[in-house]
Write an enzyme that holds these catalytic residues in place. Structure first.
Site, PDB file in Angstrom:
ATOM      1  N   PHE A 127       1.785  12.660  -1.058  1.00 55.29           N
ATOM      2  CA  PHE A 127       2.489  11.485  -1.054  1.00 55.29           C
ATOM      3  C   PHE A 127       2.841  11.172   0.578  1.00 55.29           C
ATOM      4  CE2 PHE A 127       3.848  11.303  -5.795  1.00 55.29           C
ATOM      5  CZ  PHE A 127       2.606  10.834  -6.196  1.00 55.29           C
ATOM      6  N   PRO A 128       2.318  11.469   1.593  1.00 55.77           N
ATOM      7  CA  PRO A 128       2.822  11.351   3.001  1.00 55.77           C
ATOM      8  C   PRO A 128       3.145   9.824   3.278  1.00 55.77           C
ATOM      9  CG  PRO A 128       0.481  11.837   3.023  1.00 55.77           C
ATOM     10  CD  PRO A 128       0.751  11.933   1.644  1.00 55.77           C
ATOM     11  N   LEU A 129       2.573   9.143   2.518  1.00 53.01           N
ATOM     12  CA  LEU A 129       2.945   7.710   2.965  1.00 53.01           C
ATOM     13  C   LEU A 129       3.623   7.042   1.726  1.00 53.01           C
ATOM     14  CD1 LEU A 129      -0.909   6.405   4.040  1.00 53.01           C
ATOM     15  CD2 LEU A 129       1.150   7.420   5.276  1.00 53.01           C
ATOM     16  N   TYR A 143      -7.712  14.427 -11.573  1.00 51.30           N
ATOM     17  CA  TYR A 143      -7.984  13.062 -11.110  1.00 51.30           C
ATOM     18  C   TYR A 143      -9.115  12.483 -11.718  1.00 51.30           C
ATOM     19  CZ  TYR A 143      -4.934  14.548  -7.331  1.00 51.30           C
ATOM     20  OH  TYR A 143      -3.836  15.194  -6.429  1.00 51.30           O
TER      21      TYR A 143
END
Length: 305
Positions: A214-216, A63
């Site tokens: 990517f829960p949203l 990242y």
């Protein structure tokens, strides 16, 4: 300070995390590359997350690269005793800012060493081997058992406490568990993508944590977001948004909070790691742990996929 992330999951007898954690992927600049738009704000988000009760931060040295880990160290080191930092290896960034599989044993060892250095730790709490079984990355040409075996050896040497898998198949999970214990799997799962259902069932059966990334829906749940760049068929429909907003309105909540509440209530082994670089969004995300959906609303939400 305690907060809404107090509900915990025991990954092992000596590893406990809050079920609602924080994902560091959005801390670097656009495209998960380079420094953050606002350095001071990024540090403030990390510190506020811990103040709100976060005990589980998910990161990776790719990242940025290095940016997220450097920020975590700057903001939080020396770390609270109860803070678990999970990281991922098996991927590096190329000169075009792309994501490249890097699962050769020697490259994995280098990535583990880099994570240790950047985070300022003598041992990593949890290391996921990132593969391409969920379709987001090209699979490595290196045999899976060889790659996971290299991490298992680093665990035996004391550089890693616990091992996890990311972007894997149910078959790879079984293969890995024959080599060394696996305490968590990180695959895709959110309101509009149930492709991880089989893996979630396998984790439930064996008492393994399922960390949903990517829960949203990769940010697609944020009101006002331009969905024109979403992959074909991936953007939620107007009807889906309307149903979600209707439920949120009944609870005085947001669609983001409903999505996270659904994920935490969907299974006792799920963990959520929503990421943000915004203090306001962080507060919104963390408040989701206080939201409990009715059985009737769960039926509606379960049909949104």
């Amino acid at each position: 300070m305690t907060g809404p992330a107090d509900e915990v999951l025991h990954l092992t007898d000596n590893l406990t995390v809050g079920r609602l954690g924080y994902g560091a992927m959005q801390l670097p600049g656009p495209g998960v590359w380079g420094p953050p738009r606002d350095h001071a704000s990024a540090l403030a988000v990390l510190r506020r997350a811990v103040e709100l009760g976060v005990t589980h931060i998910d990161t990776s040295d790719f990242y940025g690269p290095h940016v997220a880990n450097d920020l975590i160290k700057e903001a939080l080191h020396p770390y609270p005793d109860n803070l678990v930092i999970a990281t991922k290896v098996g991927v590096v960034r190329d000169e075009w800012h792309g994501f490249e599989a890097a699962t050769e044993p020697e490259r994995l060892r280098d990535q583990v060493e880099e994570n240790l250095l950047r985070l300022g730790r003598d041992r990593l709490d949890l290391v996921y081997l990132r593969m391409g079984g969920d379709g987001l990355l090209f699979p490595s040409e290196v045999p899976f058992a060889e790659s996971f075996g290299a991490l298992a050896e680093l665990r035996r040497r004391g550089l890693i406490r616990h091992l996890g898998l990311s972007g894997v198949t149910v078959g790879q999970l079984a293969e890995a568990r024959a080599i060394a214990p696996v305490v968590a799997v990180q695959n895709r799962l959110h309101l509009f993508d149930r492709s991880g259902a089989d893996m979630l069932s396998a984790c439930e059966e064996d008492g393994i944590a399922f960390t949903a990334y990517f829960p949203l829906a990769a940010g697609m749940l944020r009101p006002g977001l331009d969905l024109s760049q979403a992959p074909p068929g991936m953007a939620p429909s107007t009807e889906q948004f309307a149903a979600l907003d209707e439920i949120a309105h009944r609870y005085g909540a947001t669609r983001i909070q409903v999505a996270l509440a659904w994920l935490l209530g969907h299974s006792p082994v799920t963990l959520a790691i929503p990421g943000t670089s915004s203090l306001a969004h962080l507060e919104e995300n963390m408040a989701a742990a206080d939201l409990v959906l009715s059985d009737e609303d769960l039926v509606v939400v379960n049909k949104l996929a």
